[in-house]
Design an enzyme around this catalytic site. Structure first.
Site, short mmCIF file in Angstrom:
data_model
loop_
_atom_site.label_atom_id
_atom_site.label_comp_id
_atom_site.label_asym_id
_atom_site.label_seq_id
_atom_site.Cartn_x
_atom_site.Cartn_y
_atom_site.Cartn_z
N ASP A 147 0.84 -1.19 0.00
CA ASP A 147 0.00 0.00 0.00
C ASP A 147 0.88 1.24 0.00
OD1 ASP A 147 -2.22 -1.64 0.13
OD2 ASP A 147 -2.27 -1.62 2.33
N ASP B 55 -21.03 7.37 13.80
CA ASP B 55 -20.33 8.59 13.41
C ASP B 55 -21.14 9.37 12.40
OD1 ASP B 55 -17.89 10.34 12.86
OD2 ASP B 55 -17.00 8.78 14.11
N ASP C 18 -10.72 1.44 -0.66
CA ASP C 18 -9.95 0.84 0.43
C ASP C 18 -10.85 0.24 1.51
OD1 ASP C 18 -7.36 0.14 0.91
OD2 ASP C 18 -6.67 2.13 1.47
N ASP D 64 -29.19 4.85 9.36
CA ASP D 64 -29.19 6.26 9.71
C ASP D 64 -30.08 6.44 10.93
OD1 ASP D 64 -29.42 8.98 9.98
OD2 ASP D 64 -29.79 9.39 7.86
N HIS E 187 -15.56 12.56 8.87
CA HIS E 187 -15.02 12.02 10.12
C HIS E 187 -15.26 10.52 10.24
CE1 HIS E 187 -14.85 11.37 14.54
NE2 HIS E 187 -13.99 12.38 14.55
N ASN F 154 -3.75 -4.21 -0.89
CA ASN F 154 -4.48 -4.13 -2.15
C ASN F 154 -3.86 -3.15 -3.14
OD1 ASN F 154 -5.12 -1.77 -0.85
ND2 ASN F 154 -7.34 -2.06 -0.85
N ILE G 24 -3.94 2.78 2.37
CA ILE G 24 -3.41 2.47 3.69
C ILE G 24 -3.80 1.06 4.12
CG2 ILE G 24 -3.54 4.89 4.38
CD1 ILE G 24 -6.04 3.98 6.11
N ASN H 140 -11.06 15.68 23.38
CA ASN H 140 -9.92 16.48 22.95
C ASN H 140 -9.83 17.79 23.73
OD1 ASN H 140 -9.22 14.61 20.91
ND2 ASN H 140 -10.70 15.52 19.51
N ALA I 167 -17.54 7.50 27.39
CA ALA I 167 -16.27 6.84 27.71
C ALA I 167 -16.16 6.45 29.18
CB ALA I 167 -15.10 7.75 27.32
N SER J 190 -10.57 10.64 18.70
CA SER J 190 -11.45 9.83 17.85
C SER J 190 -10.71 8.69 17.20
CB SER J 190 -12.07 10.71 16.75
OG SER J 190 -12.97 11.64 17.27
#
Length: 604
Positions: free
Chosen positions: A70, A104, A113, A123, A137, A151, A155, A229, A240, A300
């Site tokens: 890659d 998300d 990819d 949804d 995102h 592939n 990445i 963040n 979390a 994230s």
């Protein structure tokens, strides 16, 4: 990352995606179909075997060799090696499957990819199935988790073989509500998710989300959520810090320390690399990223690294309870004292090995990265062993684990560190060379010379670093492979732009000076008056094409240059250090207004 607009929760506080950071530089790469170099039927990659249409990794050597197919692997390898992701791949059988739900902004299900990765979509804001990702995102998170390795494009994800549920919890205005988040969690739990990735949250508790999290965990789903963040200690961050959730803080790209932007607190489970990560972005473009691929940072994406690891754990041990997954992630983490990272840095290989049936002890860790600049044009660390004084050797920085060192920083008894160079197909280019460190950090250098004593031909090679440990008669090893490129060809400059141009500083009218190049390069333009340097300008291109700088008629101090005739010259340096210098061209600085009151047009 842009800030998500605050959304009222049922308790009146804001709720949303983790998005408070400015974006890093992005490189636009157009996704292309798999090439003949991709790992597919008929390929021969050392340490792999072919089953169906995918290369199945059988060893750590094979894992990195597959990922090296890659083009962005050299740029993304450091955080994956820090978390020992490639060492985990051989531990996951080819037939093992797991499903990770991505809650998300949606997912680009047609991204090359992510081909075949998305097996379900929902949804939660409308109850429909359209998960188009206008923001980007969610597609970025999905790529960190599951981008297909080997592939020939883009990445490699952390858990390159897992399936995804794309669960969109953002409405048409890009807003998340607790109701949508809760609905998305419940839908994922009811539709086969083994792991739920929640890269979103709030400092305010919401009962609907908390109930949905408890419901998912009760159904055997591992819930992984981001710490946020905020860059400071916070008493809680939901979901979390909810009971049973794996809470993830972000570390630096090398996994050494907590990233400055990451939130933390005594509720953190562990950390994962969340800085300078490459991933997929919507191919049709988005409000956040260019089309194809980009690099970004945030808790994230650290969360996605842990979700991918949990996905591999559930792939090898499908009935593993969420509490055991969490405790195993903690017990196998690499400690980072004083960094507020809970149990420490995630160790993907150790976590997967700890739950894999019949898996033996995991090898020791060794981190090797090319400290040379990564050249986007060639897709690897490049150097030019042509004795011209610029990048004639390739430095590779190796960090030796502390347990391998004895007195005075030397290797302890039973440990051995070696490096060698091979072709991409595994043929030896150099013999094994011993490394004798005098501390944890050592730099090895390859001068481009092969077994024959001469400089090897231009092409792609693999610098292979091996750490061996023999204890109780059993030998273990860790292998890290750094893809490199030997390139002694100088970049070519053509289609000169701005030769003979006139600039009019009084009208604020400048000129674009530059050339078109055949590869990624850094361009320096020197403007001189009678041989004396009066201005130096530079530009860098990540891909072949036009490079130009804007000359406004001012000198190095920002003061207007006297009217007259000046010369300019271009120096091009590519990623390997090869240099091309053009002939001199002329540019004129005029004290007059532009002719006929019109500004000189600058080429685009």
């Amino acid at each position: 990352m842009r800030a998500a607009r605050p959304v009222p929760s049922s308790s009146g506080a804001s709720w949303g995606r983790l998005a408070v950071l400015p974006p890093l530089a992005c490189l636009v790469l157009v996704a292309a179909p798999a090439t003949a170099g991709a790992a597919a039927v008929g390929t021969s990659v050392p340490g792999t075997s072919d089953v169906g249409t995918s290369a199945v990794v059988r060893s750590a050597d094979g894992a990195v060799a597959v990922a090296a197919l890659d083009p962005l692997w050299p740029s993304q390898a450091l955080p994956w090696q820090a978390a020992r992701v490639p060492d985990a791949w051989p531990l996951v059988p080819a037939a093992a499957r797991a499903v990770v739900a991505v809650l998300d902004t949606g997912v680009d299900t047609g991204h090359p990819d992510l081909s075949g990765a998305v097996v379900g979509q929902y949804d939660a804001t409308t109850g429909g199935s359209d998960v188009t990702d206008h923001d980007g995102h969610g597609t970025f998170v999905a790529g960190v988790i599951a981008a297909r390795a080997g592939n020939g494009i883009g990445i490699a994800g952390v858990a390159t073989g897992v399936s995804l549920l794309a669960v969109k919890v953002s409405d048409a205005q890009g807003m998340e509500t607790p109701a949508a988040v809760a609905a998305g969690i419940r839908w994922a739990a009811d539709h086969g998710a083994d792991v739920i990735n929640a890269s979103l949250g709030s400092t305010t508790f919401d009962p609907a989300v908390a109930a949905a999290v408890a419901y998912a965990i009760g159904r055997g789903v591992v819930v992984v959520a981001a710490a946020g963040n905020l860059g400071q200690s916070v008493p809680a961050f939901y979901p979390a810090s909810s009971p049973g959730v794996v809470a993830v803080a972000a570390t630096t790209v090398d996994g050494v320390a907590r990233a400055g932007f990451s939130s933390y607190g005594n509720w953190i489970t562990l950390g994962a690399p969340g800085d300078q990560l490459w991933s997929t972005t919507p191919t049709a473009g988005s409000t956040r990223y260019p089309a194809g691929y980009a690099t970004d940072h945030g808790a994230s994406f650290a969360t996605a690294v842990v979700s991918g690891t949990a996905g591999m754990m559930r792939a090898v041990a499908p009935s593993l309870p969420p509490a055991v997954v969490a405790s195993t992630l903690q017990s196998t983490a690499s400690p980072r004292p004083g960094q507020h990272l809970g149990a420490g840095l995630v160790d993907a290989a150790a976590a997967v090995a700890a739950v894999a049936p019949g898996a033996g002890p995991t090898p020791p860790a060794v981190l090797a990265v090319a400290s040379a600049r990564i050249g986007a044009g060639v897709g690897a660390a490049a150097f030019s062993p042509n004795a011209d004084g610029r990048r004639d050797t390739l430095p590779v920085a190796v960090t030796v684990p502390a347990e391998a060192l004895g007195k005075r920083g030397r290797l302890a008894a039973g440990w051995q560190l070696q490096w060698s160079v091979r072709t991409a197909k595994g043929a030896a280019i150099t013999g094994a060379r011993a490394v004798r460190p005098k501390g944890r950090h050592v730099v090895i250098r390859w001068d481009g010379v092969g077994i024959s004593g001469g400089v090897v031909p231009n092409g792609r090679y693999l610098v292979r670093v091996v750490l061996r440990h023999r204890v109780d008669g059993v030998s273990h090893r860790a292998v890290t492979v750094v893809p490199v490129v030997v390139d002694t060809r100088a970049p070519r400059a053509r289609a000169v732009q701005g030769a003979g141009a006139t600039v009019y500083p009084r009208r604020g009218t400048g000129a674009l000076l530059g050339v078109t190049t055949n590869e990624a390069a850094t361009m320096r333009v020197d403007v001189r008056a009678g041989g004396r340097l009066v201005r130096r300008l530079s530009a860098t291109g990540a891909t072949p094409g036009r490079l130009s700088v804007h000359f406004d008629g001012n000198g190095r101090g920002g003061r207007a240059l006297p009217a007259g005739r000046y010369t300019w010259q271009v120096r091009l340096v590519d990623a390997a250090g090869n240099l091309t210098t053009t002939r001199l061209f002329v540019v004129r600085v005029s004290a007059a207004a532009a002719p006929n009151g019109q500004q000189q047009k600058e080429a685009a």
